[in-house]
Scaffold this motif. Sequence first.
Motif, PDB file in Angstrom:
ATOM      1  N   CYS A  71      16.974  -5.512   0.229  1.00  0.00           N
ATOM      2  CA  CYS A  71      15.672  -5.967   0.212  1.00  0.00           C
ATOM      3  C   CYS A  71      14.900  -5.866   1.327  1.00  0.00           C
ATOM      4  CB  CYS A  71      15.761  -7.535  -0.658  1.00  0.00           C
ATOM      5  SG  CYS A  71      16.278  -7.710  -2.209  1.00  0.00           S
ATOM      6  N   ALA A  72      15.578  -6.403   2.626  1.00  0.00           N
ATOM      7  CA  ALA A  72      15.135  -6.396   3.546  1.00  0.00           C
ATOM      8  C   ALA A  72      14.636  -5.053   4.178  1.00  0.00           C
ATOM      9  CB  ALA A  72      16.154  -7.183   4.933  1.00  0.00           C
ATOM     10  N   GLN A  73      15.538  -4.206   3.635  1.00  0.00           N
ATOM     11  CA  GLN A  73      15.033  -2.831   4.269  1.00  0.00           C
ATOM     12  C   GLN A  73      13.976  -2.140   3.566  1.00  0.00           C
ATOM     13  OE1 GLN A  73      18.474  -0.280   3.660  1.00  0.00           O
ATOM     14  NE2 GLN A  73      19.764  -1.443   5.320  1.00  0.00           N
ATOM     15  N   SER A  74      13.392  -2.793   2.475  1.00  0.00           N
ATOM     16  CA  SER A  74      12.212  -2.409   1.641  1.00  0.00           C
ATOM     17  C   SER A  74      11.017  -2.976   2.149  1.00  0.00           C
ATOM     18  CB  SER A  74      12.287  -2.757   0.260  1.00  0.00           C
ATOM     19  OG  SER A  74      13.681  -2.284  -0.350  1.00  0.00           O
ATOM     20  N   GLY A  75       9.867  -2.033   2.005  1.00  0.00           N
ATOM     21  CA  GLY A  75       8.633  -2.566   2.506  1.00  0.00           C
ATOM     22  C   GLY A  75       7.829  -2.956   1.399  1.00  0.00           C
ATOM     23  N   MET A  76       6.449  -3.391   2.057  1.00  0.00           N
ATOM     24  CA  MET A  76       5.409  -3.772   1.023  1.00  0.00           C
ATOM     25  C   MET A  76       4.170  -3.088   1.218  1.00  0.00           C
ATOM     26  SD  MET A  76       4.355  -7.539  -0.126  1.00  0.00           S
ATOM     27  CE  MET A  76       5.915  -8.098  -0.891  1.00  0.00           C
ATOM     28  N   LEU A  77       3.379  -2.847   0.466  1.00  0.00           N
ATOM     29  CA  LEU A  77       1.822  -2.272   0.565  1.00  0.00           C
ATOM     30  C   LEU A  77       1.060  -3.066  -0.428  1.00  0.00           C
ATOM     31  CD1 LEU A  77       0.158  -0.261   2.040  1.00  0.00           C
ATOM     32  CD2 LEU A  77       0.145   1.179  -0.174  1.00  0.00           C
ATOM     33  N   ARG A  78       0.143  -3.744   0.393  1.00  0.00           N
ATOM     34  CA  ARG A  78      -0.957  -4.610  -0.289  1.00  0.00           C
ATOM     35  C   ARG A  78      -2.470  -4.357   0.231  1.00  0.00           C
ATOM     36  NH1 ARG A  78       1.381 -10.414   2.019  1.00  0.00           N
ATOM     37  NH2 ARG A  78       0.512 -10.156   4.103  1.00  0.00           N
ATOM     38  N   GLY A  79      -3.291  -4.946  -0.552  1.00  0.00           N
ATOM     39  CA  GLY A  79      -4.760  -4.749   0.012  1.00  0.00           C
ATOM     40  C   GLY A  79      -5.860  -4.577  -1.186  1.00  0.00           C
TER      41      GLY A  79
ATOM     42  N   ASP B 156       3.115   6.159   6.458  1.00  0.00           N
ATOM     43  CA  ASP B 156       4.553   5.984   6.940  1.00  0.00           C
ATOM     44  C   ASP B 156       4.614   4.614   6.616  1.00  0.00           C
ATOM     45  OD1 ASP B 156       4.766   8.759   7.513  1.00  0.00           O
ATOM     46  OD2 ASP B 156       3.746   8.376   9.405  1.00  0.00           O
ATOM     47  N   ILE B 157       5.746   4.270   6.043  1.00  0.00           N
ATOM     48  CA  ILE B 157       6.047   2.765   5.613  1.00  0.00           C
ATOM     49  C   ILE B 157       7.566   2.608   6.284  1.00  0.00           C
ATOM     50  CG2 ILE B 157       6.663   0.862   3.924  1.00  0.00           C
ATOM     51  CD1 ILE B 157       3.679   1.748   3.878  1.00  0.00           C
ATOM     52  N   ALA B 158       7.466   1.668   7.295  1.00  0.00           N
ATOM     53  CA  ALA B 158       8.952   1.577   8.042  1.00  0.00           C
ATOM     54  C   ALA B 158       9.762   0.219   7.361  1.00  0.00           C
ATOM     55  CB  ALA B 158       8.530   0.775   9.442  1.00  0.00           C
ATOM     56  N   GLU B 159      10.990   0.322   7.725  1.00  0.00           N
ATOM     57  CA  GLU B 159      11.822  -0.838   7.059  1.00  0.00           C
ATOM     58  C   GLU B 159      11.402  -2.323   7.029  1.00  0.00           C
ATOM     59  OE1 GLU B 159      15.822  -0.443   8.419  1.00  0.00           O
ATOM     60  OE2 GLU B 159      15.942   1.601   7.595  1.00  0.00           O
ATOM     61  N   ALA B 160      11.316  -3.048   6.152  1.00  0.00           N
ATOM     62  CA  ALA B 160      10.804  -4.486   6.020  1.00  0.00           C
ATOM     63  C   ALA B 160       9.423  -4.314   6.635  1.00  0.00           C
ATOM     64  CB  ALA B 160      11.944  -5.329   6.931  1.00  0.00           C
ATOM     65  N   GLU B 161       8.562  -3.460   6.359  1.00  0.00           N
ATOM     66  CA  GLU B 161       7.195  -3.691   6.848  1.00  0.00           C
ATOM     67  C   GLU B 161       6.297  -4.140   5.706  1.00  0.00           C
ATOM     68  OE1 GLU B 161       3.582  -0.705   8.716  1.00  0.00           O
ATOM     69  OE2 GLU B 161       5.642   0.187   7.929  1.00  0.00           O
ATOM     70  N   ILE B 162       5.612  -5.073   6.054  1.00  0.00           N
ATOM     71  CA  ILE B 162       4.420  -5.460   5.064  1.00  0.00           C
ATOM     72  C   ILE B 162       2.976  -4.713   5.528  1.00  0.00           C
ATOM     73  CG2 ILE B 162       3.306  -7.489   4.048  1.00  0.00           C
ATOM     74  CD1 ILE B 162       5.849  -9.098   4.776  1.00  0.00           C
ATOM     75  N   ARG B 163       2.596  -3.779   4.840  1.00  0.00           N
ATOM     76  CA  ARG B 163       1.525  -2.928   5.484  1.00  0.00           C
ATOM     77  C   ARG B 163       0.215  -3.454   4.815  1.00  0.00           C
ATOM     78  NH1 ARG B 163       1.535   2.470   7.276  1.00  0.00           N
ATOM     79  NH2 ARG B 163      -0.663   3.023   7.821  1.00  0.00           N
ATOM     80  N   SER B 164      -0.858  -3.756   5.325  1.00  0.00           N
ATOM     81  CA  SER B 164      -2.253  -4.109   4.748  1.00  0.00           C
ATOM     82  C   SER B 164      -2.856  -2.807   4.592  1.00  0.00           C
ATOM     83  CB  SER B 164      -2.811  -5.071   5.322  1.00  0.00           C
ATOM     84  OG  SER B 164      -2.099  -6.322   5.224  1.00  0.00           O
ATOM     85  N   TYR B 165      -3.491  -2.431   3.511  1.00  0.00           N
ATOM     86  CA  TYR B 165      -4.372  -1.090   3.433  1.00  0.00           C
ATOM     87  C   TYR B 165      -5.329  -1.408   2.331  1.00  0.00           C
ATOM     88  CZ  TYR B 165      -5.510   3.752   2.965  1.00  0.00           C
ATOM     89  OH  TYR B 165      -6.132   4.944   2.940  1.00  0.00           O
ATOM     90  N   SER B 166      -6.478  -1.728   2.734  1.00  0.00           N
ATOM     91  CA  SER B 166      -7.787  -2.042   1.921  1.00  0.00           C
ATOM     92  C   SER B 166      -8.689  -0.834   2.139  1.00  0.00           C
ATOM     93  CB  SER B 166      -8.582  -3.011   2.325  1.00  0.00           C
ATOM     94  OG  SER B 166      -7.615  -4.291   2.233  1.00  0.00           O
ATOM     95  N   PHE B 167      -9.446  -0.527   1.058  1.00  0.00           N
ATOM     96  CA  PHE B 167     -10.002   0.546   0.874  1.00  0.00           C
ATOM     97  C   PHE B 167     -11.409   0.646  -0.038  1.00  0.00           C
ATOM     98  CE2 PHE B 167      -6.877   1.155  -2.027  1.00  0.00           C
ATOM     99  CZ  PHE B 167      -7.490   1.301  -3.281  1.00  0.00           C
ATOM    100  N   SER B 168     -12.590   1.411   0.249  1.00  0.00           N
ATOM    101  CA  SER B 168     -13.633   1.395  -0.607  1.00  0.00           C
ATOM    102  C   SER B 168     -13.809   2.681  -1.489  1.00  0.00           C
ATOM    103  CB  SER B 168     -14.776   1.178   0.200  1.00  0.00           C
ATOM    104  OG  SER B 168     -14.715  -0.235   0.651  1.00  0.00           O
ATOM    105  N   LEU B 169     -14.240   2.651  -2.502  1.00  0.00           N
ATOM    106  CA  LEU B 169     -14.387   3.823  -3.197  1.00  0.00           C
ATOM    107  C   LEU B 169     -15.955   4.058  -3.622  1.00  0.00           C
ATOM    108  CD1 LEU B 169     -11.525   3.288  -5.889  1.00  0.00           C
ATOM    109  CD2 LEU B 169     -11.474   4.629  -3.910  1.00  0.00           C
ATOM    110  N   ALA B 170     -16.509   5.174  -3.628  1.00  0.00           N
ATOM    111  CA  ALA B 170     -17.729   5.618  -3.654  1.00  0.00           C
ATOM    112  C   ALA B 170     -18.122   5.922  -5.242  1.00  0.00           C
ATOM    113  CB  ALA B 170     -18.323   6.478  -2.845  1.00  0.00           C
ATOM    114  N   PHE B 171     -19.149   5.773  -5.782  1.00  0.00           N
ATOM    115  CA  PHE B 171     -19.498   6.461  -7.272  1.00  0.00           C
ATOM    116  C   PHE B 171     -19.412   8.131  -7.096  1.00  0.00           C
ATOM    117  CE2 PHE B 171     -21.725   2.687  -7.683  1.00  0.00           C
ATOM    118  CZ  PHE B 171     -21.171   2.037  -9.282  1.00  0.00           C
ATOM    119  N   GLU B 172     -19.038   8.553  -8.138  1.00  0.00           N
ATOM    120  CA  GLU B 172     -18.698   9.873  -8.183  1.00  0.00           C
ATOM    121  C   GLU B 172     -19.821  10.417  -9.430  1.00  0.00           C
ATOM    122  OE1 GLU B 172     -15.227  13.205  -8.291  1.00  0.00           O
ATOM    123  OE2 GLU B 172     -14.902  11.369  -9.705  1.00  0.00           O
TER     124      GLU B 172
END
Length: 301
Positions: free
Chosen positions: A27-35, A98-114
């Motif tokens: 579990c400790a080697q797994s990372g997390m992505l949120r935003g 690139d996700i490192a071991e045990a990294e908790i990565r924050s990644y927020s974004f905005s989407l434009a109309f298509e």
Amino acid sequence: MHLKAFRCPFKLLILSLLLSAAATSVCAQSGMLRGFARDADNGEPLMGVNVTLTNVDGRLLGASSDFEGLYVISRIPAGRYFLRAAFIGYETRLDTLDIAEAEIRSYSFSLAFETRELDEVVVEAEREGAGAAAVIAGLQTVRPQDIDLIPSPDVSGDLVNYLVTLPGIVSVGDQGGQFFVRGGEPTQNLVLLDGMLVYQPFHLIGFYSSFPSNIINVTDVYAGGYGAKYGGRLSSVIDVASRSGNKRRFEGEVSVAPFVSAVRIEGPIVPNMVSLMYSGRLSVIEQGIEKLIDTPLPYAF
């Protein structure tokens, strides 16, 4: 005999500790992505955005954004991933992370109309999930787009004009606007705005309410079968969630009509993070329609 009886539980204890340590290490080697997923035009959160991660081996991980635009992807093995964020009506976002071991990565974004021009499309399919098991008894979810389809005496739509089109709901009475649901009394209805109790939200024989469509995010209408958190009422629950103000820029709206005049102002306090929205309505019957028809109309709210 006593020594042998002691050794067996001791071995089991050691084995359990080793397994727990191994599981903790994995579990400790797994990372997390949120935003957060937001609208590029006004900064509003987008619910239902599909965020997926794909590595070079084709392994797929993903999640969908919730009511506040938040998404969380957990238990991500270390490595390089291709991110794809897609939502109907918006441009798809692609990126490499690139996700490192045990990294908790924050990644927020905005989407434009298509905007696309399509030829005629015919879609035919069998409805999945139909039947009584897929229906929440007594619940009707109302969105601003639904309200704006109903004719209204005001310039903008109003929640009450949509509610009276639902079966079992009737709005009659004096200038206070009495609201009856399935034969219940008006005092047996619970009306909430962002969790706050609202008294006398309906006015002028059910033509107007405290909820214009341009401040509403979503409304849940329970004509029965609601949970214990809505206790204290016997007839119905109207749970209104207001939308956030524009987090990108300031904007406003002013409307003048023979019955009601309204103003709305919204904009960022901290850009892209915190916003405000003010909405006010005032009856102008005595100054408006009463003068036009030359008949006293003692209705004010």
